[in-house]
Design an enzyme around this catalytic site. Structure first.
Site, short mmCIF file in Angstrom:
data_model
loop_
_atom_site.label_atom_id
_atom_site.label_comp_id
_atom_site.label_asym_id
_atom_site.label_seq_id
_atom_site.Cartn_x
_atom_site.Cartn_y
_atom_site.Cartn_z
N CYS A 171 -14.94 -1.36 -26.37
CA CYS A 171 -15.74 -2.40 -25.71
C CYS A 171 -16.73 -1.67 -24.80
O CYS A 171 -16.56 -1.63 -23.59
CB CYS A 171 -14.85 -3.34 -24.91
N ALA A 173 -20.31 -1.68 -24.13
CA ALA A 173 -21.48 -2.11 -23.35
C ALA A 173 -21.08 -2.41 -21.91
O ALA A 173 -19.98 -2.91 -21.67
CB ALA A 173 -22.12 -3.33 -24.00
N SER A 176 -21.98 2.92 -19.35
CA SER A 176 -21.82 4.01 -18.38
C SER A 176 -20.65 4.93 -18.74
O SER A 176 -20.75 6.15 -18.63
CB SER A 176 -21.61 3.45 -16.97
N LYS A 177 -19.54 4.33 -19.17
CA LYS A 177 -18.39 5.14 -19.56
C LYS A 177 -18.69 5.89 -20.85
O LYS A 177 -18.27 7.04 -21.03
CB LYS A 177 -17.15 4.27 -19.72
N ASP A 255 -11.51 -0.39 -22.70
CA ASP A 255 -11.89 -1.05 -21.43
C ASP A 255 -12.19 -2.51 -21.75
O ASP A 255 -13.32 -2.88 -22.03
CB ASP A 255 -13.12 -0.35 -20.85
N CYS A 308 -11.07 -4.30 -14.90
CA CYS A 308 -11.53 -4.40 -13.52
C CYS A 308 -10.87 -5.60 -12.85
O CYS A 308 -11.45 -6.30 -12.05
CB CYS A 308 -13.06 -4.52 -13.46
#
Length: 762
Positions: A171, A173, A176-177, A255, A308
């Site tokens: 996942c 988008a 950054s990761k 993520d 998160c």
């Protein structure tokens, strides 16, 4: 005048000068009684820390940035930040608040990540910080800096990626990761093509183009962006020793989408929208995605599951269910000794489930039948104490906002010890062992259009059930690899004296018919994936641009000029048309649009004597004896004319190199400058101010220069995204993308029509 027009006029009269209703929108109150009741009773916040926890959630999230680690000049950027930009922040006061000096994140390696007490709003709006903000935006566009929330940097670090690893980001988008993973692949800058690769997936077609934008800043031939539902992402195949085998990944980043209550400090809408129902709705999807992830993980491989969210329903409940049904195939890794300096809380072993009406349930058997569609058995902790203890849920880690002034986050690291129980009939991914399948030999060397590749039946190795792939969004152009005897390549090989080891079979175009305008390069591993997965894989983007067609160049012996995007990949294979330049030469080339050869050093002029006009490589090598000068190699694309020479480098990249050489490139915006739109000349000496530069190519009658075609311009998503004004998804922590549009506002990419995004396809 129609009724609608009259209504619009009435609305406009009622609006204030900023376009919003007088007084603006009411400020969101950072209170949520259900949230406080839920987390207060769960007990995941240590005793005596509740007030600090809630106070931290109500404070704005500090700005954090990460220096791109694999770039050879990362140390130069760090030196520039510490000795120039950070020093200029000393003793600055903004809105009555003294700016604290930025500090490195204690747990991030080599001081490559920093945080400050500046919020994103202050950073964007304060005139005193305009120069620093300009630096951040420009360097972000170049891929040298990523402005990313601190806790978002944790999952890639815990994956422990090596350059030979095959990686899946399920996942991905906004990316950054993914960028961190690409950096880790390129840890050794002397290797143009690492053995590993990253396949970055996202279910949202539009967000895939944002992912492309993030990934392409790093100019890697080892990244592929695909568009699939992560919970049913197809098995891919690769050719190994002329046998077709299932691809299993060494590392997987999972993520997952989440309720995002760890992001309250930056997404304040969560305060009014938060309810326990969000977690109940997402739990099933999160478990399906995680299950699909471990199915595709290689034995001995590592998968990081992260959210998160602070909610055990989205975190420990998912991990516990996954471990239980793995029957010992998975185990939680103990990462307590990794990332020293990071304050973390262990995972919890007991939790309860609450409905939005405040009703609590401690056991599945207590849930009434009319609630059993909302609440599932996998949401509860195991009742068997021995089994629960064997799961080692305390090895999970939860980041609380008040411990190190961050967002909230959850991470679990899983190791795969053996095949999943429902996959045991499949050994090591070899298709020879799968019922009903005969291993096929690969046919190599022919030009391939993936849309017309031979159909291969997908191998379904257990839950979740396979789904028929539905394709939405833009229709992608085909990926066409150059054939062995393509007449396009020999003139290129001769003109640039390419080394015999150059992997020409890894060159591809996006044009099925007509002239090939751009040539792209992928690694042999990405090529392998592309060749074997035409039917089942929707590829959005892959490869880096290495050559662009230039009609003016044909008269000089080569119709293709070098592209800056891929120059660091190409350079090791180029043996001709290389001009070694001094640091003063670089300053001239980057500050003047088309300088005469007479402005360059004698050494540079001597090297181009007798050289045919056309595309060239400009190479700067640092002098280790001059420690006060730029101490990293620089490779630039250039164009040699009859009497002049120029650098073919994008504007932000020019600004980057000039900053590293000590040239001041910032010019504060003034009202009269904006109104007059004048462009003044610049000088290239140290300490001078570089004002607005016209970096567009202009053909000269006596000095032909290549022009950028409309197709080329359409393939530059950076500027398009800046104009659109993209912002991160509210349900993804820390993956922050700052894009200031002309009005210094941001909008969500999902609110844009497809027409506005149609040029971002590649």
């Amino acid at each position: 005048m129609g009724r609608r027009q009259r209504h619009k006029q009435q609305q406009s009269r009622e609006r204030g000068p900023g376009g919003w209703p007088e007084g603006g929108y009411p400020e969101i109150v950072k209170e949520n009684a259900l949230f406080e009741r839920y987390y207060g009773e769960l007990g995941i916040i240590p005793q005596g820390e509740w007030e600090s926890f809630m106070a931290a959630l109500r404070e704005p999230l500090p700005a954090t940035l990460r220096i791109t680690g694999y770039k050879s000049h990362a140390k130069e950027i760090l030196h520039c930040l510490k000795n120039k930009y950070f020093k200029e922040l000393e003793n600055q006061v903004v809105d009555g608040q003294k700016i604290e000096m930025p500090q490195p994140l204690s747990w991030y390696p080599e001081e490559l990540a920093w945080h400050t007490n500046l919020s994103r709003k202050i950073l964007r709006k304060s005139p005193q910080l305009e120069k620093f903000h300009h630096f951040l935006v420009s360097e972000t566009e170049c891929g040298n800096i990523s402005r990313q929330e601190a806790v978002s940097m944790i999952p890639p670090l815990l994956l422990n990626v090596q350059p030979h690893h095959k990686i899946l980001d399920m996942c991905a988008a906004p990316g950054s990761k993914t960028a961190q993973l690409i950096e880790m692949l390129h840890a050794d800058m002397d290797v143009s093509f690492p053995e590993g690769f990253v396949i970055a997936n996202d279910v949202d077609n539009k967000r895939c183009y944002l992912l492309v934008h993030q990934a392409k800043r790093l100019n890697s031939p080892c990244i592929m962006v695909v568009n699939h539902d992560a919970s049913s992402i197809p098995n891919l195949h690769v050719t190994i020793n002329r046998k077709n085998e299932v691809l299993f990944y060494d590392r997987i980043l999972c993520d997952v989408p989440c309720s995002g209550d760890g992001t309250m400090r930056k997404n304040i809408d969560v305060w009014k929208k938060w309810t326990t129902q969000n977690s109940l709705h997402l739990h099933g999807l999160q478990l399906r995605i995680a299950t699909r992830g471990v199915e595709q993980l290689a034995e001995g491989g590592r998968m990081v599951y992260s959210t998160c969210s602070l909610n055990p329903i989205e975190n420990e409940a998912v991990i516990a269910s996954l471990l239980e049904k793995s029957e010992g195939a998975l185990e939680l890794a103990d990462v307590s000794s990794e990332l020293p300096g990071l304050k973390r809380m262990p995972g919890v072993t007991q939790w309860k489930v609450m409905l939005k009406d405040g009703q609590w349930f401690e056991d599945w058997k207590d849930v009434p039948s009319n609630r059993q569609t909302q609440i599932r058995p996998t949401m509860f902790p195991l009742k068997d104490e021995e089994k629960l203890k064997a799961l080692h849920l305390e090895r999970c880690l939860r980041i609380l906002p008040h411990h190190q002034n961050t967002g909230g986050f959850f991470v679990a690291v899983l190791i795969k010890k053996s095949p999943m129980p429902w996959n045991k009939r499949q050994s090591k991914g070899s298709l020879e062992t799968v019922e009903g399948h005969v291993t096929t030999e690969a046919k190599d060397g022919d030009s391939l259009i993936l849309e017309s590749a031979e159909s291969k039946k997908d191998v379904v190795c257990g839950p979740p059930p396979s789904k028929k792939m539905k394709l939405f969004g833009f229709k992608e152009d085909p990926f066409v690899f150059l054939s062995e005897d393509d007449p396009l390549f020999p003139p290129i090989q001769t003109f640039y004296a390419l080394d015999p080891s150059f992997p020409k079979m890894n060159l591809l175009t996006r044009t099925q018919e007509g002239k090939k305008r751009q040539l792209y390069m992928v690694s042999k591993e990405i090529r392998n994936v592309l060749l074997n997965n035409s039917e089942k894989l929707k590829v959005i983007n892959t490869g880096i641009k290495v050559w662009c067609r230039n009609s003016d160049g044909e008269q000089f012996g080569c119709a293709f000029r070098l592209a800056q995007e891929g120059i660091y990949t190409l350079y090791p294979f180029i043996n001709a048309r290389i001009v070694n330049v001094s640091i003063e030469d670089v300053k001239v080339l980057l500050t003047e649009e088309n300088p005469f050869l007479s402005k360059l050093s004698n050494e540079a002029r001597n090297q181009v004597k007798g050289m045919a006009m056309g595309s060239i490589v400009l190479k700067y090598e640092p002098d280790p004896n001059l420690s006060d000068t730029l101490q990293c190699s620089v490779v630039l694309c250039g164009w040699l004319g009859k009497t002049s020479i120029r650098a073919f480098v994008p504007k932000n990249e020019r600004l980057h190199y000039l900053r590293m050489m000590g040239v001041e490139v910032f010019k504060a915006k003034r009202k009269e400058d904006v109104e007059s739109k004048t462009e003044e000349g610049t000088t290239g000496t140290e300490g001078d101010v570089l004002e607005e530069m016209d970096l567009e190519c202009k053909a000269k009658e006596n000095n032909p220069l290549p022009m950028q075609t409309k197709d080329e311009l359409n393939e530059q998503p950076v500027q398009e995204l800046v104009e659109i004004g993209v912002i991160e998804s509210e349900n993804k922590v820390g993956d922050v993308f700052f894009a200031d549009n002309k009005n210094d506002t941001t909008k969500n990419i999902e609110n844009k029509d497809s027409a506005e995004l149609s040029d971002l396809k590649h």
